[in-house]
Write an enzyme that holds these catalytic residues in place. Sequence first.
Site, PDB file in Angstrom:
ATOM      1  CG  HIS A 147      -7.359  -9.314  17.350  1.00 23.59           C
ATOM      2  ND1 HIS A 147      -8.108  -8.395  18.024  1.00 23.59           N
ATOM      3  CD2 HIS A 147      -6.078  -8.988  17.603  1.00 23.59           C
ATOM      4  CE1 HIS A 147      -7.322  -7.554  18.663  1.00 23.59           C
ATOM      5  NE2 HIS A 147      -6.070  -7.887  18.430  1.00 23.59           N
ATOM      6  CG  ASP A 200       2.350 -10.840   8.642  1.00 24.24           C
ATOM      7  OD1 ASP A 200       3.292 -11.636   8.517  1.00 24.24           O
ATOM      8  OD2 ASP A 200       1.665 -10.428   7.699  1.00 24.24           O
ATOM      9  CD  GLU A 206       4.186 -11.548   5.012  1.00 24.97           C
ATOM     10  OE1 GLU A 206       3.771 -10.376   4.871  1.00 24.97           O
ATOM     11  OE2 GLU A 206       3.857 -12.276   5.975  1.00 24.97           O
TER      12      GLU A 206
HETATM   13  P1  FAD Z   1     -10.959 -14.928  17.848  1.00 19.99           P
HETATM   14  O1  FAD Z   1     -11.262 -13.873  16.868  1.00 19.99           O
HETATM   15  O2  FAD Z   1     -11.276 -14.655  19.232  1.00 19.99           O
HETATM   16  O3  FAD Z   1     -11.649 -16.299  17.392  1.00 19.99           O
HETATM   17  C1  FAD Z   1     -11.597 -16.740  16.059  1.00 19.99           C
HETATM   18  C2  FAD Z   1     -12.377 -18.041  15.905  1.00 19.99           C
HETATM   19  O4  FAD Z   1     -11.686 -19.082  16.558  1.00 19.99           O
HETATM   20  C3  FAD Z   1     -13.767 -17.993  16.525  1.00 19.99           C
HETATM   21  O5  FAD Z   1     -14.625 -18.805  15.782  1.00 19.99           O
HETATM   22  C4  FAD Z   1     -13.535 -18.571  17.885  1.00 19.99           C
HETATM   23  O6  FAD Z   1     -14.699 -19.114  18.429  1.00 19.99           O
HETATM   24  C5  FAD Z   1     -12.480 -19.623  17.598  1.00 19.99           C
HETATM   25  N1  FAD Z   1     -11.595 -19.849  18.738  1.00 19.99           N
HETATM   26  C6  FAD Z   1     -10.892 -18.940  19.445  1.00 19.99           C
HETATM   27  N2  FAD Z   1     -10.173 -19.561  20.396  1.00 19.99           N
HETATM   28  C7  FAD Z   1     -10.420 -20.877  20.269  1.00 19.99           C
HETATM   29  C8  FAD Z   1      -9.975 -22.040  20.967  1.00 19.99           C
HETATM   30  N3  FAD Z   1      -9.146 -21.953  22.001  1.00 19.99           N
HETATM   31  N4  FAD Z   1     -10.437 -23.227  20.559  1.00 19.99           N
HETATM   32  C9  FAD Z   1     -11.287 -23.335  19.514  1.00 19.99           C
HETATM   33  N5  FAD Z   1     -11.754 -22.287  18.848  1.00 19.99           N
HETATM   34  C10 FAD Z   1     -11.317 -21.068  19.213  1.00 19.99           C
HETATM   35  N6  FAD Z   1      -3.925 -14.320  10.650  1.00 19.99           N
HETATM   36  C11 FAD Z   1      -2.910 -14.978  10.066  1.00 19.99           C
HETATM   37  O7  FAD Z   1      -3.029 -16.162   9.775  1.00 19.99           O
HETATM   38  N7  FAD Z   1      -1.744 -14.344   9.784  1.00 19.99           N
HETATM   39  C12 FAD Z   1      -1.514 -13.040  10.116  1.00 19.99           C
HETATM   40  O8  FAD Z   1      -0.443 -12.523   9.854  1.00 19.99           O
HETATM   41  C13 FAD Z   1      -2.564 -12.335  10.760  1.00 19.99           C
HETATM   42  N8  FAD Z   1      -2.403 -11.052  11.131  1.00 19.99           N
HETATM   43  C14 FAD Z   1      -3.412 -10.406  11.777  1.00 19.99           C
HETATM   44  C15 FAD Z   1      -3.206  -9.095  12.192  1.00 19.99           C
HETATM   45  C16 FAD Z   1      -4.197  -8.422  12.874  1.00 19.99           C
HETATM   46  C17 FAD Z   1      -3.961  -7.016  13.322  1.00 19.99           C
HETATM   47  C18 FAD Z   1      -5.438  -9.068  13.111  1.00 19.99           C
HETATM   48  C19 FAD Z   1      -6.538  -8.344  13.804  1.00 19.99           C
HETATM   49  C20 FAD Z   1      -5.655 -10.364  12.686  1.00 19.99           C
HETATM   50  C21 FAD Z   1      -4.641 -11.042  12.014  1.00 19.99           C
HETATM   51  N9  FAD Z   1      -4.815 -12.363  11.591  1.00 19.99           N
HETATM   52  C22 FAD Z   1      -3.778 -13.024  10.994  1.00 19.99           C
HETATM   53  C23 FAD Z   1      -6.113 -13.034  11.704  1.00 19.99           C
HETATM   54  C24 FAD Z   1      -6.190 -13.884  12.951  1.00 19.99           C
HETATM   55  O9  FAD Z   1      -5.389 -15.029  12.846  1.00 19.99           O
HETATM   56  C25 FAD Z   1      -7.627 -14.362  13.156  1.00 19.99           C
HETATM   57  O10 FAD Z   1      -8.494 -13.279  13.184  1.00 19.99           O
HETATM   58  C26 FAD Z   1      -7.720 -15.142  14.446  1.00 19.99           C
HETATM   59  O11 FAD Z   1      -8.967 -15.760  14.513  1.00 19.99           O
HETATM   60  C27 FAD Z   1      -7.597 -14.172  15.583  1.00 19.99           C
HETATM   61  O12 FAD Z   1      -7.307 -14.857  16.754  1.00 19.99           O
HETATM   62  P2  FAD Z   1      -8.123 -14.501  18.058  1.00 19.99           P
HETATM   63  O13 FAD Z   1      -7.356 -15.111  19.131  1.00 19.99           O
HETATM   64  O14 FAD Z   1      -8.451 -13.085  18.187  1.00 19.99           O
HETATM   65  O15 FAD Z   1      -9.440 -15.358  17.716  1.00 19.99           O
END
Ligand code: FAD
Length: 542
Positions: free
Chosen positions: A106, A175, A299
């Site tokens: 994400h 969120d 917020e």
């Molecule tokens: P990924 O996109 O898969 O990874 C993100 C990064 O973390 C990469 O560098 C990856 O290599 C690393 N990573 C992933 N897993 C691990 C692990 N287990 N150990 C070490 N590194 C790891 N963020 C907020 O703070 N607050 C919000 O309210 C919020 N709302 C969102 C709403 C939507 C619809 C979306 C799409 C994103 C939102 N985000 C929010 C952003 C979100 O927190 C970040 O994009 C986060 O990185 C997404 O988590 P993911 O699991 O998809 O990680």
Amino acid sequence: MVENYLPAPTYFILLLITITRLISTVGNKTEHLNNNSLLSSDLISRHNLLDDPESLESASRDFGNLVHHLPRAVFHPRSPQDIASLVKTSYESPVPFTISVRGQGHSTRGQAMARGGVVVDMRALREENNSNKKKNIRVIWREEGYYGDVGGEALWADVLREAAEMGVAPASWTDYLYLTVGGTLSNGGISGQSFKYGPQISIVHEMDVITGKGELVTCSSHTNSELFHAVLGGLGQFGIITRARIALHPAPKMVKWVRLLYNDFSAFTKDQERLISINGRKHNNNDNNDDNVALDYVEGMLLMHQGPINNWRSSFFPLADHPRIISLVTQHSILYCLELAKYYDEKSENNVDKEMQGLLEGLSYMPGFYYEKKVSYVEFLNRVRSGELKLQSQRQWDVPHPWLNLFIPKSQIMDFDSGVFKNIIFRRNITTGPVLIYPMNRSKWDKRMSASIPEEDIFYTVGFLHSSGFDNWKAFDAQNKEILKFCNDAGIKVKQYLPHYSTQEDWTKHFGPNKWRTFLERKLQFDPRMILSPGQRIFNKD
Ligand code: FAD
């Protein structure tokens, strides 16, 4: 820690030279690896890596849909040990290959990708646990209280479900809950609760982490604390989180959820700041319980004529009121919506209205523009899901998302309003997605952790959460660049949240000299061959 026995400037220069050399070596080697596919077929079969077009294609996409980098292979781990073994193989290879963990993918700028390297798909670990009925979320009670041991691959939505069944929950959220624990802890994890409970990285007691050397290490603020602090907010640079121990508290049952409209930015921010200051402080002298009088969530967002007043993040305003809100937006061009929540349960139910009334006393919102709802706690936390499902059904979820998330010092938020909201956004006049704005208290962030935030006691987060078409995302990108340039030129000390930069200079500026130095030292200590999270483009040319 690297021992510091040289005078600071000499030492720092040597460190920089080492790092620069390492980066260029890894960069060159990564290119070499891209071109010559050094990840051999032997290695691919030894680690059961996937290199079919479908797996590679899906690991080359993320929520942003702006950046696409093909990995050489994808890994579906069945256990943390599988991941450790893969990292060790890379670490011990004459030419290491890069490894990126993909939580939910994400990210919006390829942060979870690994061009020419290996993407570890954490979804496989979730599915493995599900099929074995093995829980990756365990709620445990100890004398000190409840905590949850959760896999780095777990979704926050599942953490909520499991914990709520036991009547407990984490205090700090994002969120949107369909993000992984490892993914948000690598960034920070913020929402309207952060002013009071800190970001999600501040509610972690302990973690199991696989370092860039392939070692599986348990760390906390007492044991292996350097690794613990490095990983939290560390953008995946120091280790892969496979388990996190999260603080849990008794879960409230219900939420009183309020929105108030403002046409004056100064009044809006003054009220937000006042509300987040009622935090661990008594509201009046008769109150015995500080917690009862404070809000649990603060917020805010913009309502502009370029965007709908309800959006995918939540639909709130009653239909009957849409015409008068729209006419107000037309009149003022921009409205500011303050969003608040107060939790309660059977015991506090009778007082919640009175307490909310007390908290809202003296606020300067526009008379008659007060909206409220009462919803269950789970419904409140999962409020974004229904919007997501709707967009998915309309095939509008997988579109490009040129997002920009910023942290802005409180002292410069008025300049930001006049230069960005009231100038750049108006002038460019492109349809906006939700634009969020809310303040947080710096005191709730632990400065030993890697996350980089502004220096001031209060800072704002502003999130431009744009969705665009495949043909017009560049217009949003240009707007984002103009916002950053404006801030730079005006001396507004913004920091990106979920950052993406393309030069070392920008990264140095992002962290500031001291934090950057610590970041470099920790990288040398925990991932000296620059294997992890190349998609962040800090130490790898990606
Ligand atoms: P990924 O996109 O898969 O990874 C993100 C990064 O973390 C990469 O560098 C990856 O290599 C690393 N990573 C992933 N897993 C691990 C692990 N287990 N150990 C070490 N590194 C790891 N963020 C907020 O703070 N607050 C919000 O309210 C919020 N709302 C969102 C709403 C939507 C619809 C979306 C799409 C994103 C939102 N985000 C929010 C952003 C979100 O927190 C970040 O994009 C986060 O990185 C997404 O988590 P993911 O699991 O998809 O990680």
